[in-house]
Design a protein around this motif. Sequence first.
Motif, PDB file in Angstrom:
ATOM      1  N   HIS A  56      -0.383 -31.729 -80.498  1.00 52.73           N
ATOM      2  CA  HIS A  56       0.408 -31.226 -81.361  1.00 52.73           C
ATOM      3  C   HIS A  56      -0.125 -31.219 -82.779  1.00 52.73           C
ATOM      4  CE1 HIS A  56       1.018 -35.728 -81.140  1.00 52.73           C
ATOM      5  NE2 HIS A  56       0.835 -35.452 -82.246  1.00 52.73           N
ATOM      6  N   SER A  57       0.683 -30.685 -83.744  1.00 47.18           N
ATOM      7  CA  SER A  57       0.771 -30.684 -85.067  1.00 47.18           C
ATOM      8  C   SER A  57       1.818 -31.675 -85.331  1.00 47.18           C
ATOM      9  CB  SER A  57       0.941 -29.446 -85.811  1.00 47.18           C
ATOM     10  OG  SER A  57      -0.015 -28.767 -85.749  1.00 47.18           O
ATOM     11  N   GLN A  58       1.511 -32.335 -86.257  1.00 47.53           N
ATOM     12  CA  GLN A  58       2.786 -33.330 -86.702  1.00 47.53           C
ATOM     13  C   GLN A  58       2.627 -33.258 -88.522  1.00 47.53           C
ATOM     14  OE1 GLN A  58       1.432 -37.574 -86.436  1.00 47.53           O
ATOM     15  NE2 GLN A  58       3.395 -38.200 -86.888  1.00 47.53           N
ATOM     16  N   THR A  59       3.961 -33.162 -88.725  1.00 50.62           N
ATOM     17  CA  THR A  59       4.108 -32.991 -90.174  1.00 50.62           C
ATOM     18  C   THR A  59       5.291 -33.661 -90.857  1.00 50.62           C
ATOM     19  OG1 THR A  59       3.548 -30.591 -90.154  1.00 50.62           O
ATOM     20  CG2 THR A  59       4.883 -30.997 -92.041  1.00 50.62           C
ATOM     21  N   SER A  61       0.256 -33.116 -93.350  1.00 48.29           N
ATOM     22  CA  SER A  61       0.454 -32.369 -91.904  1.00 48.29           C
ATOM     23  C   SER A  61      -0.950 -32.639 -91.250  1.00 48.29           C
ATOM     24  CB  SER A  61       0.494 -30.772 -91.879  1.00 48.29           C
ATOM     25  OG  SER A  61       0.595 -30.234 -90.673  1.00 48.29           O
ATOM     26  N   GLU A  62      -1.041 -33.108 -90.034  1.00 49.41           N
ATOM     27  CA  GLU A  62      -2.349 -33.186 -89.220  1.00 49.41           C
ATOM     28  C   GLU A  62      -2.129 -32.680 -87.782  1.00 49.41           C
ATOM     29  OE1 GLU A  62      -2.343 -38.102 -88.435  1.00 49.41           O
ATOM     30  OE2 GLU A  62      -3.025 -37.181 -90.468  1.00 49.41           O
ATOM     31  N   ASN A  63      -3.409 -32.536 -87.410  1.00 54.23           N
ATOM     32  CA  ASN A  63      -3.363 -32.084 -85.674  1.00 54.23           C
ATOM     33  C   ASN A  63      -3.909 -33.097 -85.007  1.00 54.23           C
ATOM     34  OD1 ASN A  63      -2.410 -29.429 -86.482  1.00 54.23           O
ATOM     35  ND2 ASN A  63      -4.433 -28.930 -86.494  1.00 54.23           N
ATOM     36  N   THR A  82      -9.177 -29.273 -85.407  1.00 51.37           N
ATOM     37  CA  THR A  82      -8.853 -27.946 -86.223  1.00 51.37           C
ATOM     38  C   THR A  82     -10.001 -27.067 -85.733  1.00 51.37           C
ATOM     39  OG1 THR A  82      -7.800 -29.041 -87.741  1.00 51.37           O
ATOM     40  CG2 THR A  82      -8.126 -26.938 -88.029  1.00 51.37           C
ATOM     41  N   SER A 118      -4.627 -23.998 -83.679  1.00 52.42           N
ATOM     42  CA  SER A 118      -4.302 -25.081 -84.769  1.00 52.42           C
ATOM     43  C   SER A 118      -3.172 -24.552 -85.858  1.00 52.42           C
ATOM     44  CB  SER A 118      -5.273 -25.898 -85.354  1.00 52.42           C
ATOM     45  OG  SER A 118      -6.189 -24.878 -86.056  1.00 52.42           O
ATOM     46  N   SER A 119      -3.408 -23.136 -86.297  1.00 54.88           N
ATOM     47  CA  SER A 119      -2.647 -22.823 -87.228  1.00 54.88           C
ATOM     48  C   SER A 119      -1.190 -22.376 -86.797  1.00 54.88           C
ATOM     49  CB  SER A 119      -3.198 -21.584 -87.926  1.00 54.88           C
ATOM     50  OG  SER A 119      -3.155 -20.402 -87.150  1.00 54.88           O
ATOM     51  N   GLY A 137       0.600 -25.730 -86.671  1.00 55.69           N
ATOM     52  CA  GLY A 137       0.709 -26.147 -87.822  1.00 55.69           C
ATOM     53  C   GLY A 137       1.771 -25.583 -88.565  1.00 55.69           C
ATOM     54  N   CYS A 178       5.260 -26.277 -87.168  1.00 57.93           N
ATOM     55  CA  CYS A 178       5.590 -27.689 -87.399  1.00 57.93           C
ATOM     56  C   CYS A 178       6.145 -27.648 -89.025  1.00 57.93           C
ATOM     57  CB  CYS A 178       4.367 -28.691 -87.323  1.00 57.93           C
ATOM     58  SG  CYS A 178       4.990 -30.324 -86.864  1.00 57.93           S
TER      59      CYS A 178
END
Lengths: 422, 422
Positions: free
Chosen positions: B81-84, B142-144, B148, B154-155, B158, B161
């Motif tokens: 997941h991405s987390q923001t 924001s991070e994955n 990346t 990933s984008s 991202g 998110c």
Amino acid sequence: METIDHYSSQCTSVTTFLVQLRHVYGLTFIEPNIQNDMDKVVTCLAPVNIAAIKYWGKRDERLILPLNDSVSLTLDCDQMHSQTSVIAGPFIKEDGIWLNGQIMPIETNERLQKCFNLIRQLIVKRKGENCPEAKWKIRVCSENNFPTAAGLASSAAGYACLVYTLANAFDLLNEDLSSIARQGSGSACRSIYGGFVHWKAGIDDLGSDSIAVQIADDTHWPEMRIIILVVNDSQKKTSSTVGMQKSVETSELLKYRIQKCVPERTTQIIQAIKDKNFEQFAEITMKDSNQFHAVCLDTYPPCVYLNQVSHEIISFVHDYNEATGQIKVSYTFDAGPNAFLFILQNDLSSFMSELIKVFPTDQPISSYIRGIVSTQSDMLKKPGFEPKDKNLLKYIIVTKLGSGPRYSDNHLLNNNGTLKSK
Amino acid sequence: METIDHYSSQCTSVTTFLVQLRHVYGLTFIEPNIQNDMDKVVTCLAPVNIAAIKYWGKRDERLILPLNDSVSLTLDCDQMHSQTSVIAGPFIKEDGIWLNGQIMPIETNERLQKCFNLIRQLIVKRKGENCPEAKWKIRVCSENNFPTAAGLASSAAGYACLVYTLANAFDLLNEDLSSIARQGSGSACRSIYGGFVHWKAGIDDLGSDSIAVQIADDTHWPEMRIIILVVNDSQKKTSSTVGMQKSVETSELLKYRIQKCVPERTTQIIQAIKDKNFEQFAEITMKDSNQFHAVCLDTYPPCVYLNQVSHEIISFVHDYNEATGQIKVSYTFDAGPNAFLFILQNDLSSFMSELIKVFPTDQPISSYIRGIVSTQSDMLKKPGFEPKDKNLLKYIIVTKLGSGPRYSDNHLLNNNGTLKSK
């Protein structure tokens, strides 16, 4: 490749004339000495050809009729050729071909048999049903001076050579040999002519209009050079016969390629050849090679002929052209990982010096680079490219355009049909 | 990948309800406590999605409108997941994003800026020009939980998110978020929904009809498993943004793909998903992946995203299916060498035991295989396949379908907008 320079006899026009005269004398007037004359072995060489517009897909599997036109360059026999010796006569008991030192009946190979039958039909057509030659059995020995396994279009040269040699032996050189060679191996029809060749797909169901014609002979653009990069490879491969069948069955993109892309490109590249416009010729060549391999990848399951080294060669060519600000060199790949590069004579030595820096070898340079180029010096002033791992290439052949098949007096068979000892 | 299982909090319907209630309460009735409420960090997770029908080529570069429909599967946030985290308010002096421990102004990134602007336009549309939130500055981190650089979409995760989190923070969850996410990174619009997603290309010049819709949620076909093979690779790559631009400019075959192939396949794969017809789904997936890479190869100069290991994975999947007499597993590749395999839960353990034999590793199995599968036993009775060289794969992730973005209470920012220490 050990024997690469074994055969260097040139087919002068005087030799050709004498050979043809002998056969005309021996075959057309059915005289007592005909048998003695045909008892002599006839030997010819035929060249490899490299397609710039690729043949991929048949509209008739049996007659080997293609779905699209193709355009090729015939290479010089000096560097790479098939060589075939033929002897025919009443004293031969069975059609046979020498393979790896053993005589095999022709019946074991459908395509060989087809070529034999087509030649016999032509003999009957020209000389009548009762002519003795139509019933003579034929013995053949054929070999390449380059490794068959290397994926260097050996079957094209092989079938062109067989058909040309049989035609020479039976005085049929004025017939359309391309359509007979085509039925041995599709692209063999293009090796019947020298220089630049256009194989027209045709539309006739029987293939009467699917013939090869010469666009320009080898003297038209004498500066053209061909560099063959033989790649070290162990990948398992789909044969091109099976590969193109699968593409026809499963690739959606092949349809569009055939209908739209190839007709446009064929017209453009023929014009580029006539105009000697290298950049135009080179760009179309690269695009068509890429599109052919794209169609292979669009096949289900996909056919993959390029390997990592092939892709490194592709990148290097684009990088080199970008660095020089011009398209100086182009690539094309058949159904295998080996690259065929096109370049003009003036640019050859600069490029070669860079090439051998980028693809270094542990071999002595004299065995790494074969053919018509001598070892290159330090010609390139601009910053070079990063060298890759050593020994990605087996060897490099540099060659030029050739004039097509020719007669040779270096026979593989004795006059009694046995294999000549080497 | 060290943090792969850090975030396991589930977004229950009660949580969602409470979160939404809080925001409705905080934002819709512009009350004194709104400012205090928005001073709290909002954090969300968004998933990776994998296209089975590929997006390749834009009809509008600025609005990121695609030339063709695409169909994707949204993966479970548990594995990737991405987390923001977002905080907004009058006390933030400048829009900024924390990158690698440093705060950067949003102006440095055009696409980020576009997403901020679109969210602000929505706030004004919903709450009027004079609402204070429209003028608040925003801080983002924001991070994955996956590398990346590994080329694992990933984008998409991202931007999905970012947009989902901003919408959550400003109570805009009922809006069409997919078209905002799309303008950050095209395929991000598909990560807004869980399960199976259809991104319609649309025909409107302004993109009003270029939106993502859910075909079926993640509970529709719960047996679906996704195996990600992360390949060891050092090849230089063309970014997908540049690659698709070049394909649109130069690939003849892309035109036919867009006009003819994708529309047919989209209809067929949506039906296969609705019918839970795995073989049909799997075959279309493989064909579309191959065709997408064929178009890349037809691009001039060619874009090559698959490497030798990718091709070995492709061969292995076809060989495995042939050996089992059924399509048990399929592959798809994005603009990179990593493989995404689809398989049903019942076939997973047999396949995994064969996979790790064919692609052996020096790692302990627990770090080689990550995600929802345990180490497999000796389930396969039939003769196995030849093992390849060791360590061709970095690691393997096994995952399943997911339900889309969700709220998280594991914040990356403090309430004052500073980076939370880990």
